[in-house]
Design an enzyme around this catalytic site. Sequence first.
Site, PDB file in Angstrom:
ATOM      1  N   ARG A   1      -9.958   2.805   7.127  1.00  0.00           N
ATOM      2  CA  ARG A   1      -9.638   3.431   8.143  1.00  0.00           C
ATOM      3  C   ARG A   1      -9.784   5.206   7.617  1.00  0.00           C
ATOM      4  NH1 ARG A   1      -5.637   2.639  12.155  1.00  0.00           N
ATOM      5  NH2 ARG A   1      -5.450   0.550  11.341  1.00  0.00           N
TER       6      ARG A   1
ATOM      7  N   ASP B   1      -8.629  -0.738   0.943  1.00  0.00           N
ATOM      8  CA  ASP B   1      -9.334   0.277   0.918  1.00  0.00           C
ATOM      9  C   ASP B   1      -9.486   1.074  -0.141  1.00  0.00           C
ATOM     10  OD1 ASP B   1      -9.559  -0.499   3.609  1.00  0.00           O
ATOM     11  OD2 ASP B   1      -8.274   1.065   4.432  1.00  0.00           O
TER      12      ASP B   1
ATOM     13  N   GLU C   1     -14.607   1.210   9.424  1.00  0.00           N
ATOM     14  CA  GLU C   1     -13.881   1.393  10.595  1.00  0.00           C
ATOM     15  C   GLU C   1     -13.323   2.735  11.080  1.00  0.00           C
ATOM     16  OE1 GLU C   1     -10.107  -0.858  10.541  1.00  0.00           O
ATOM     17  OE2 GLU C   1     -10.121  -0.794   8.150  1.00  0.00           O
TER      18      GLU C   1
ATOM     19  N   MET D   1     -14.131  -2.467   6.310  1.00  0.00           N
ATOM     20  CA  MET D   1     -12.836  -1.857   6.179  1.00  0.00           C
ATOM     21  C   MET D   1     -12.948  -0.476   5.736  1.00  0.00           C
ATOM     22  SD  MET D   1     -10.764  -5.104   5.069  1.00  0.00           S
ATOM     23  CE  MET D   1     -12.425  -5.703   4.104  1.00  0.00           C
TER      24      MET D   1
ATOM     25  N   GLY E   1       0.753  -1.109   0.055  1.00  0.00           N
ATOM     26  CA  GLY E   1      -0.174   0.009   0.114  1.00  0.00           C
ATOM     27  C   GLY E   1       0.869   1.055  -0.080  1.00  0.00           C
TER      28      GLY E   1
END
Length: 624
Positions: A325, A280, A379, A323, A249
């Site tokens: 963040r 994500d 999340e 998911m 990532g």
Amino acid sequence: MESLFSLNSSSISPFKPLSLETSKSAISTPRNLSSSVCFTAPTSGSAFSSIGFSRAAMSNPNANGNSKPKIVNGDYGYVLEDVPHLTDYIPGLPTFSNPLQDNPAYSVVKQYFVHVDDTVPQKIVVHKDSPRGTHFRRAGPRQKVYFESDEVHACIVTCGGLCPGLNTVIREIVCGLYHMYGVKRVLGIDGGYRGFYARNTIPLTPKVVNDIHKRGGTILGTSRGGHDTSKIVDSIQDRGINQVYIIGGDGTQKGASVIFEEIRRRGLKVAVAGIPKTIDNDIPVIDKSFGFDTAVEEAQRAINAAHVEAESIENGIGLVKLMGRYSGFIAMYATLASRDVDCCLIPESPFYLEGEGGLFEYIEKSLKENGHMVIVIAEGAGQELLSETMKSTQQDASGNKLLPDVGLWISQRIKEFFSKQKKMTINLKYIDPTYMIRAIPSNASDNVYCTLLAQSAVHGAMAGYTGFTSGLVNGRQTYIPFYRIIEKQNKVVITDRMWARLLSSTNQPSFLRDKEVTEDKKEDIAKVKKGEEPENQLMDDGNCADDLIAKKERDNKAVDKCGSNEPGLQKRRSDAQALKKSISDPHVMEKCKPRKQTLKKRWFNLSLCCHSFNKKNIEFLPSE
């Protein structure tokens, strides 16, 4: 000679297939740049001078030791953000014929190789007078390569969290090197970045990786952190590795960028290629990251289960945490795909619980109307609502802040609210499928995408490109410099149409007060005025902020071109006023009817040059 970047039909020839007999002047090394998207522009020895190109600006390191971005500017606002090449810092490298020209699998292909000047635009929605904008180098095999098959010693490493498709990417890199380029030596680095200096390596062959795409996770193992640049590059140098493929990532790509810079500083003939991985979908520039489609598809199973639970009991609530963040793409796309979700909460869209227009009020209304509801929450959503005692300052090994479980927290708050109100009894079921989604193998769509990403990375490394990430931009495979991938995170724009589609699907309120929306738009307009680039979102008049920036650039160029700071400015203002008076007089316009549009256009240009153009200035123009 016409400009190499002219958009006129006379200066752009249709894309022509390149035969194996194509002369070296037609396809040269990556140092010759004169491009137009999906078309072949004529090459010339004067290409650099005609576009103001500077080799020194590309290859010389800047003050902090990092190489400068390779930027090529052309006519009509054309900008190529190019990727580094081994010849930038190792001059005189020999080239070799691409083995693909003798590959039976490619014998039916009309065009073996991507033209050296092919580029792909970052934005494809433009106006007729818009600048051509930013482009990236098109990915694919080149006629000349900078590595012989026997000399290649490649390695592959996977870092960060798990994601569907990791094994597919590993498999396709190994098989691509082996079957397309005849490379026999490929190593797998065990356990992420620290595996370079703390673990054993795993020899990889097509036989070893044959069936791994059917499994989730990564056969190489992964980890967070462990990035010691000096030790990693020492290991690369000691093992004789000259191609490094790094899958991970945004944090992993930052590490890859640092590794590339250290390799460049040491002057090593080592190509560093990145393959972006994030479930994500929060990596910028690219259309999407691999594994995202699989994650959205698998999230449907959890949402379907929540819906069954909710509608099977009176006042049932199904709550699913997915998911996301900092970016709510999985939650948003899973919600749109499901059609069973009544409320979607993501990090980019603030919400509040109590009071008029709050989440609790909406839940109560939905239960009274439908008898059940399904809520999807990312999340990272609602973190600002958690009490200070619940918030954590701890970070994982990758530097990510450890977030408390917002799903459990909001479940408890919903239960407390309705128990205190005593208006209705609710039955809430909480489902967290996070790790189930991460661990599954990729679906058919992602498998194809992983193949394209992996093979594009292999083609780029063999062609001598380095310090790049392989990614999909507007449906085309491209090579993107590391700095563009790591400069920011991709986030949902809640004033864009996609979020509006979700609100229309769920019928949920936006949870945004009018003041907050107004402030967001004021902030974007302020960025435009300062010359900064805001998010690509819709304004009140239906235009995009990007369009305002483009218009500002065009106006500035027009002002510069006319020389409005010269002493003749006053004369041009007088001319503009005289023309305004003339075309306001119907008798004059009747006599000059054939030239009416010419007069209007000339007055408009003069007014713009004199900084005097605005909406009021065109109110007097005669109607057609």
